[in-house]
Design a protein around this motif. Structure first.
Motif, PDB file in Angstrom:
ATOM      1  N   PHE A  35       0.693  -1.315   0.087  1.00 23.90           N
ATOM      2  CA  PHE A  35       0.001   0.075   0.011  1.00 23.90           C
ATOM      3  C   PHE A  35       0.863   1.142  -0.038  1.00 23.90           C
ATOM      4  O   PHE A  35       1.676   1.326   0.839  1.00 23.90           O
ATOM      5  N   LYS A  41      -3.345   3.714  -3.056  1.00 22.33           N
ATOM      6  CA  LYS A  41      -3.602   2.769  -3.633  1.00 22.33           C
ATOM      7  C   LYS A  41      -2.682   1.919  -3.313  1.00 22.33           C
ATOM      8  O   LYS A  41      -1.341   2.219  -2.937  1.00 22.33           O
ATOM      9  N   TYR A  42      -2.662   0.544  -3.889  1.00 27.22           N
ATOM     10  CA  TYR A  42      -1.705  -0.558  -3.796  1.00 27.22           C
ATOM     11  C   TYR A  42      -0.780  -0.434  -5.159  1.00 27.22           C
ATOM     12  O   TYR A  42      -1.453  -0.124  -6.264  1.00 27.22           O
ATOM     13  N   THR A  70      -6.677  -0.131  -7.263  1.00 29.52           N
ATOM     14  CA  THR A  70      -7.330  -0.030  -5.888  1.00 29.52           C
ATOM     15  C   THR A  70      -7.953  -1.398  -5.239  1.00 29.52           C
ATOM     16  O   THR A  70      -7.712  -2.311  -5.788  1.00 29.52           O
ATOM     17  N   GLY A  71      -8.088  -1.085  -4.146  1.00 33.52           N
ATOM     18  CA  GLY A  71      -8.484  -2.295  -3.013  1.00 33.52           C
ATOM     19  C   GLY A  71      -8.371  -1.991  -1.794  1.00 33.52           C
ATOM     20  O   GLY A  71      -7.724  -0.984  -1.441  1.00 33.52           O
ATOM     21  N   THR A  72      -8.976  -2.711  -0.861  1.00 29.72           N
ATOM     22  CA  THR A  72      -8.931  -3.121   0.663  1.00 29.72           C
ATOM     23  C   THR A  72      -8.214  -3.874   1.045  1.00 29.72           C
ATOM     24  O   THR A  72      -7.687  -5.080   0.233  1.00 29.72           O
ATOM     25  N   LYS A  73      -7.837  -4.078   2.405  1.00 28.94           N
ATOM     26  CA  LYS A  73      -7.002  -5.130   2.655  1.00 28.94           C
ATOM     27  C   LYS A  73      -7.479  -6.681   2.276  1.00 28.94           C
ATOM     28  O   LYS A  73      -7.349  -7.540   2.259  1.00 28.94           O
ATOM     29  N   GLU A  74      -9.487  -6.405   2.298  1.00 23.74           N
ATOM     30  CA  GLU A  74     -10.091  -7.535   2.187  1.00 23.74           C
ATOM     31  C   GLU A  74     -10.144  -7.953   0.721  1.00 23.74           C
ATOM     32  O   GLU A  74     -10.307  -9.082   0.290  1.00 23.74           O
ATOM     33  N   SER A  75      -9.769  -7.030  -0.137  1.00 19.43           N
ATOM     34  CA  SER A  75     -10.302  -7.051  -1.802  1.00 19.43           C
ATOM     35  C   SER A  75      -9.119  -7.406  -2.319  1.00 19.43           C
ATOM     36  O   SER A  75      -8.881  -7.718  -3.633  1.00 19.43           O
TER      37      SER A  75
END
Length: 133
Positions: A35, A41-42, A70-75
């Motif tokens: 991240f 963003k990642y 883009t994304g979250t820790k979960e996605s």
């Protein structure tokens, strides 16, 4: 879910995805991600590598791409799998997949390396024979 289908192996902040099931025998995609707080963003860097080579030389891995996603820790894992799946399966108007040109370049450089090694070995053997005479 692509994550379930692709079964990535986790190595710290790197995913290793086997590309053999997509027609790239002995190839893996190494996806390094982290991240980037500045970008929000990642950062994702992808490398191709061959699993049947013993040495890890500069030649043995080929940089494919670096991009922000883009994304979250979960996605994030699912998002990375989606990108790799797209690169391995989707074709352009000429029927060429995104990874094709990198695999071809990799194989060409490996063949050049092998051919050069053969020439050096022939020269070495010839020198050895001349030294004994």
């Amino acid at each position: 879910m692509l994550t379930y289908m692709m079964k990535p192996k986790f190595k710290g902040n790197m995913l290793v995805i086997d590309l053999s099931k997509f027609g790239y025998k002995n190839f893996i995609a190494e996806c390094v991600y982290h991240f980037d707080k500045h970008e929000g963003k990642y950062s994702l860097s992808m490398w191709l590598n061959r699993i049947d080579l013993e040495d890890r030389m500069q030649l043995s891995s080929k940089s494919v791409d670096m991009q922000y996603i883009t994304g979250t820790k979960e996605s994030i894992i699912e998002n990375i799998c989606r990108i790799v799946h797209q690169a391995a399966t989707a074709t352009n108007n000429n029927g060429i997949r995104y990874f094709d040109r990198f695999v071809e370049r990799y194989e060409y450089e490996l063949a050049c390396f092998e051919r050069g090694n053969e020439l050096f070995e022939q020269e070495r053997l010839n020198q050895t024979v001349h030294c004994k005479e």
